[in-house]
Design a protein around this motif. Sequence first.
Motif: not given
Length: 390
Positions: A174-180, A200-205, A212-213
């Motif tokens: 939840i916190s990671e998604y909100a950050t990005l 994950s396409s979100d992670a790749t993007r 994102l690291l």
Amino acid sequence: MQLSDNEISILLLCTDVGLGKGGAAPLTQAEWTGVYNALISSGLEPQDILHDSSGNNLRTLGYDDEFILRVKMLMDRSMQMSLGLETLSKDGINLITIMDARYPLLFRKKLKDKTPPVLYYIGDISHANKIGIGIVGSRNVSDEGADFARRLAKQAAKEKLVVYSGGARGVDSISEYATLSSGGIAVEYVADSMYKKMKSSDATRAIMDNRLLMISDMNPRVGFIAWRAMNRNKYIYISSYGTFVVDSDYKKGGTWTGAKEALSKEYSKVFVRVNDNSQGNSELIRLGGIAYPEVRDGLKDEIMKAGTVNDSGSSNGSAGLGSSSNSDGSAGTGSSSNSDGSAGTDSSSNSDGSVGTDRSNNINYSDGLGKTNGSGIVQNTQMSIFDYKD
């Protein structure tokens, strides 16, 4: 990937890259530390193992023939390792050793001889040296906790603070998604297969957008292991200038265990969401966690002010690891921070948010190693006697 002989030695000794089935087992953390200490005590370096096919250096240090044969088998796979590194690189995955000036500074300062000699990563490794907060909590987070984590991550992004996360279900994701989604930067310590995470396409993007690291202390093909999750929690605390516990069970679970360890070993300031309905949260506050009732402006000032754990690992009521920030956003390890946000290793921190490259207390560079690659990052093409302990 240009590596020094010392780095090549560490990769051969401590990773399984290019290691076939039935091959010699890489050195464990404890074994590596023992070898390292023995080498330094004798005025030697890891590269002195690489260049000693007879094993005389290890024999002189007191190691038996069985261990020397194991090391020789590890060292004799340089070609296979090179091919393995090339494959990882094509997939976007890189490795960094403790000899590299870009290696996370707070790992060395806080973990000392338990610092992982090698880390795998995908993304911009400089993010791991930026001032930020950790956000941790239960997988089965309450609605109130989820909203708190979301607002906290957005506030961190607003103040250009990196969010350190474990990427697990619940508070982490939840916190990671909100950050990005708020344009911020997240560093995720992976306790599962990095290849699985990368799908994950979100992670790749986010990785391609340089926001994102992902970091792992094991081969990126290795799946979830319980003890890796505990290491992940530890890495979140040691990387952050303040870690926020959103929801914790009472006397059980990874969140509880990680927070207790961070409090006892003073890895970072531990903030705990005030929640009278959570016995776990209330007990962590009683044990020394800082009560944090509501997300508010001034988050960076909150984590940098008096009471921060200092760079010797003890809380003395004064600002340690930089009580002010530089203009670049980097974190300093002294009493002020630079304008770039990065951490300096003297009495100020930088304004860009990254950690400075003055690591004289961690690695001793000599033989003209204070050169940069044009981007301000020290390049160590050849390492002499080194010391990553304080």
